[in-house]
Design a protein around this motif. Sequence first.
Motif, short mmCIF file in Angstrom:
data_model
loop_
_atom_site.label_atom_id
_atom_site.label_comp_id
_atom_site.label_asym_id
_atom_site.label_seq_id
_atom_site.Cartn_x
_atom_site.Cartn_y
_atom_site.Cartn_z
N ALA A 1 50.32 -88.51 50.25
CA ALA A 1 49.88 -89.76 49.79
C ALA A 1 49.11 -90.39 51.14
CB ALA A 1 50.89 -90.61 49.33
N THR B 1 50.68 -79.46 46.43
CA THR B 1 50.67 -80.61 47.57
C THR B 1 50.39 -79.98 48.68
OG1 THR B 1 51.29 -82.71 48.36
CG2 THR B 1 53.04 -81.13 47.75
N ARG C 1 45.56 -82.66 48.91
CA ARG C 1 45.34 -82.78 47.46
C ARG C 1 46.66 -82.52 46.79
NH1 ARG C 1 44.85 -78.92 43.44
NH2 ARG C 1 44.56 -77.37 45.07
N ASP D 1 48.63 -82.47 43.12
CA ASP D 1 48.82 -82.21 41.67
C ASP D 1 50.25 -82.34 41.06
OD1 ASP D 1 48.33 -81.18 39.10
OD2 ASP D 1 47.42 -79.26 39.62
N HIS E 1 48.35 -85.13 36.79
CA HIS E 1 47.90 -86.37 37.60
C HIS E 1 47.49 -85.39 38.99
CE1 HIS E 1 49.26 -89.63 35.39
NE2 HIS E 1 50.45 -88.72 34.95
N LYS E 2 45.94 -85.51 39.17
CA LYS E 2 45.49 -84.60 40.38
C LYS E 2 44.80 -86.07 41.22
CE LYS E 2 44.49 -80.35 38.06
NZ LYS E 2 43.42 -79.28 37.57
N THR E 3 45.26 -85.86 42.34
CA THR E 3 44.62 -86.64 43.41
C THR E 3 44.29 -86.03 44.85
OG1 THR E 3 46.19 -88.63 42.66
CG2 THR E 3 44.85 -88.95 44.73
N THR E 4 42.87 -86.39 45.24
CA THR E 4 42.44 -85.71 46.43
C THR E 4 42.25 -86.93 47.41
OG1 THR E 4 41.31 -84.18 45.27
CG2 THR E 4 40.92 -84.56 47.36
N TYR E 5 42.68 -86.74 48.55
CA TYR E 5 42.58 -87.89 49.59
C TYR E 5 41.75 -87.32 50.64
CZ TYR E 5 46.92 -89.25 47.41
OH TYR E 5 47.99 -89.73 46.80
#
Length: 291
Positions: free
Chosen positions: A166, A186, A224, A226, A234-238
Amino acid sequence: MKKFILYLFFLSLIPVAKAQTSPEPPDTVKIIDNPKKVTVSRDGGTTVIEVEKEMEYGKDTFSYNVTVEEADDSESFFDFEVPFGLGKDKDSHKDRSRLKTSFFFLGHGYIGQRFNYFDKGNVKNSIEIGFREVAGIEWSRGAYSFSTGIGFGHQTYHAQDGFIYAKSGSRLVLIPVASGTSVKYTGLNMLNFQIPLLFSVNIGCDVKFTLGGVACFNTYAWARTDLEIDKVRHKTTYKGLQQRLFTADLTASIGVCDILGVYASWSPMTLFDSSFGPRLKSWSLGATINF
């Protein structure tokens, strides 16, 4: 004196006879009686015979030139090659004492495991893959060679079980997974371009040892995550991570027949500054392959 002139004349024809591989029309023989002065000089491959003689009306000079051109069927000192297709040309019949220059493609490919240390926190050991030299140039003489070029590499740093990546402001962090959350993926991914400086030596039986340094330009990084929470993905890419733009590796490898081998490398520089992410350092082991 007449015999002396003829003797010099035939001596001048000896290198001509050696240099020629096919018969040519014979040279004209000139006989000069009672010469006053004979001068023989040489400039490179040209021999000049000058004979000075007293005449009734004064002095006269006779000149004879012989130029020797030797056929050069030897190779150039710099044996320059651009092999078509992949890999380096290995012509064992060529003179090993000459410096050979060659271009090649897809050299020093590698795949291996990175073992992280120094503030690795909750980061697993990672995987790396790439080519040290997608396109390269090599100078070799005998058993020794030096090569450089441009390559690329990719590393994946997975989080330990129970943690995910994160962001906290501009810093990449790892946080515990909330209860009831299923982690599908992750990881932190890093792409870099590489400029290697590699020295190699053949140590016999088609075995080559390579040692050198690699400059890594870490051009792009992203993390990333998932997750699945209550059956909802919930998928998040930083993106926009503040990784070090330049790191350096030391590497060594040993291979057989310039095809397969093993390598080890060490990355003494941290992947992030302390303000922007985990200060990972690593060393790696793996397999090498050349095409």
